[in-house]
Design a protein around this motif. Sequence first.
Motif, mmCIF file in Angstrom:
data_model
loop_
_atom_site.group_PDB
_atom_site.id
_atom_site.type_symbol
_atom_site.label_atom_id
_atom_site.label_comp_id
_atom_site.label_asym_id
_atom_site.label_seq_id
_atom_site.Cartn_x
_atom_site.Cartn_y
_atom_site.Cartn_z
ATOM 1 N N LEU A 40 0.873 -1.156 0.000
ATOM 2 C CA LEU A 40 0.000 0.000 0.000
ATOM 3 C C LEU A 40 0.918 1.215 0.000
ATOM 4 O O LEU A 40 1.919 1.240 0.729
ATOM 5 N N THR A 41 0.626 2.219 -0.803
ATOM 6 C CA THR A 41 1.480 3.394 -0.902
ATOM 7 C C THR A 41 0.739 4.614 -0.380
ATOM 8 O O THR A 41 -0.406 4.866 -0.768
ATOM 9 N N GLY A 42 1.422 5.362 0.513
ATOM 10 C CA GLY A 42 0.830 6.572 1.079
ATOM 11 C C GLY A 42 0.996 7.758 0.144
ATOM 12 O O GLY A 42 1.780 7.716 -0.814
ATOM 13 N N LEU A 43 0.284 8.821 0.445
ATOM 14 C CA LEU A 43 0.383 10.041 -0.363
ATOM 15 C C LEU A 43 1.800 10.605 -0.340
ATOM 16 O O LEU A 43 2.242 11.239 -1.296
ATOM 17 N N SER A 44 2.526 10.328 0.745
ATOM 18 C CA SER A 44 3.908 10.813 0.866
ATOM 19 C C SER A 44 4.911 9.874 0.202
ATOM 20 O O SER A 44 6.097 10.174 0.133
ATOM 21 N N GLY A 45 4.445 8.697 -0.268
ATOM 22 C CA GLY A 45 5.332 7.734 -0.912
ATOM 23 C C GLY A 45 5.765 6.598 -0.020
ATOM 24 O O GLY A 45 6.378 5.631 -0.484
ATOM 25 N N ASP A 46 5.495 6.679 1.287
ATOM 26 C CA ASP A 46 5.819 5.577 2.194
ATOM 27 C C ASP A 46 4.916 4.390 1.871
ATOM 28 O O ASP A 46 3.853 4.547 1.262
ATOM 29 N N THR A 47 5.335 3.190 2.312
ATOM 30 C CA THR A 47 4.551 1.989 2.006
ATOM 31 C C THR A 47 4.175 1.230 3.273
ATOM 32 O O THR A 47 4.818 1.372 4.329
ATOM 33 N N LEU A 48 3.133 0.416 3.129
ATOM 34 C CA LEU A 48 2.644 -0.454 4.188
ATOM 35 C C LEU A 48 2.405 -1.808 3.534
ATOM 36 O O LEU A 48 1.627 -1.919 2.581
ATOM 37 N N SER A 49 3.125 -2.836 3.995
ATOM 38 C CA SER A 49 3.047 -4.158 3.373
ATOM 39 C C SER A 49 1.754 -4.872 3.752
ATOM 40 O O SER A 49 1.242 -4.727 4.864
ATOM 41 N N GLY B 48 3.363 -5.083 13.488
ATOM 42 C CA GLY B 48 4.751 -4.682 13.692
ATOM 43 C C GLY B 48 5.311 -3.684 12.694
ATOM 44 O O GLY B 48 6.494 -3.355 12.768
ATOM 45 N N GLN B 49 4.533 -3.174 11.784
ATOM 46 C CA GLN B 49 5.030 -2.158 10.851
ATOM 47 C C GLN B 49 4.850 -0.778 11.500
ATOM 48 O O GLN B 49 3.934 -0.565 12.285
ATOM 49 N N ALA B 50 5.716 0.128 11.164
ATOM 50 C CA ALA B 50 5.653 1.478 11.742
ATOM 51 C C ALA B 50 5.593 2.520 10.630
ATOM 52 O O ALA B 50 6.549 3.287 10.428
ATOM 53 N N PRO B 51 4.488 2.583 9.898
ATOM 54 C CA PRO B 51 4.392 3.563 8.818
ATOM 55 C C PRO B 51 4.067 4.960 9.351
ATOM 56 O O PRO B 51 3.574 5.116 10.466
ATOM 57 N N LYS B 52 4.351 5.962 8.535
ATOM 58 C CA LYS B 52 3.961 7.333 8.864
ATOM 59 C C LYS B 52 2.442 7.454 8.767
ATOM 60 O O LYS B 52 1.802 6.722 8.014
ATOM 61 N N ALA B 53 1.895 8.384 9.510
ATOM 62 C CA ALA B 53 0.458 8.656 9.408
ATOM 63 C C ALA B 53 0.188 9.173 7.986
ATOM 64 O O ALA B 53 0.837 10.118 7.520
ATOM 65 N N ASP B 54 -0.730 8.549 7.292
ATOM 66 C CA ASP B 54 -1.012 8.908 5.893
ATOM 67 C C ASP B 54 -2.231 8.106 5.427
ATOM 68 O O ASP B 54 -2.763 7.282 6.172
ATOM 69 N N ILE B 55 -2.625 8.324 4.230
ATOM 70 C CA ILE B 55 -3.684 7.536 3.589
ATOM 71 C C ILE B 55 -2.994 6.624 2.584
ATOM 72 O O ILE B 55 -2.325 7.114 1.670
ATOM 73 N N TYR B 56 -3.145 5.312 2.755
ATOM 74 C CA TYR B 56 -2.454 4.322 1.939
ATOM 75 C C TYR B 56 -3.440 3.598 1.026
ATOM 76 O O TYR B 56 -4.554 3.258 1.441
ATOM 77 N N SER B 57 -2.995 3.324 -0.196
ATOM 78 C CA SER B 57 -3.867 2.604 -1.136
ATOM 79 C C SER B 57 -3.031 1.830 -2.155
ATOM 80 O O SER B 57 -1.823 2.054 -2.290
ATOM 81 N N ASP B 58 -3.676 0.942 -2.845
ATOM 82 C CA ASP B 58 -3.041 0.155 -3.898
ATOM 83 C C ASP B 58 -4.126 -0.270 -4.881
ATOM 84 O O ASP B 58 -5.314 -0.295 -4.537
ATOM 85 N N THR B 59 -3.720 -0.592 -6.086
ATOM 86 C CA THR B 59 -4.634 -1.129 -7.090
ATOM 87 C C THR B 59 -4.060 -2.450 -7.576
ATOM 88 O O THR B 59 -2.930 -2.497 -8.066
#
Length: 165
Positions: free
Chosen positions: A96-105, A147-158
């Motif tokens: 999943l990719t956040g608006l800032s470019g960070d990811t969440l698996s 256990g993931q530590a992503p930045k606060a953001d809105i994450y999405s994927d297609t």
Amino acid sequence: MLRRNFRKLSLALAFATAINHPMPAMAASGSGSISVGSNVLSVCLVFGSTIAFGSYNMAQLDQTGSISVICTFGTSYNVGLDAGSGSGATTSVRKLTGLSGDTLSYALYRNSGRSSIWGSNVGTDTVAGTANGLLQTLTVYGRIPAGQAPKADIYSDTVTVTLTY
């Protein structure tokens, strides 16, 4: 002259009588055949739903979605899911990719125990089925591991659904 007129009158009466009293038609019959045929083509449609994980707080999140398939009766098919659009994603570890470019698996599975990854290799990690002519719904089991530590953001994927038939 009278004789000629009499003859004309006789012919006219005979003609009039024939018109008013037609002679019986002779019945006849024959037979033949026509060829009738049709082709029934295999046709399929596929629709995917949204998987809304909700808010992630470093604890495991499980959620489900669905894929709906409708095909011509008797059509064999396979449904595959690609790695998604996240940078560096694979079918085992999607991103999943956040608006800032960070990811969440996260991962997508074919079974409720979340042990069989849903991928795109027909015969290996896809879901096979045979159409019954009605809408068939397949459940997609999603998980964001703890256990993931992503930045606060809105994450999405297609993720692209591929229906092979």
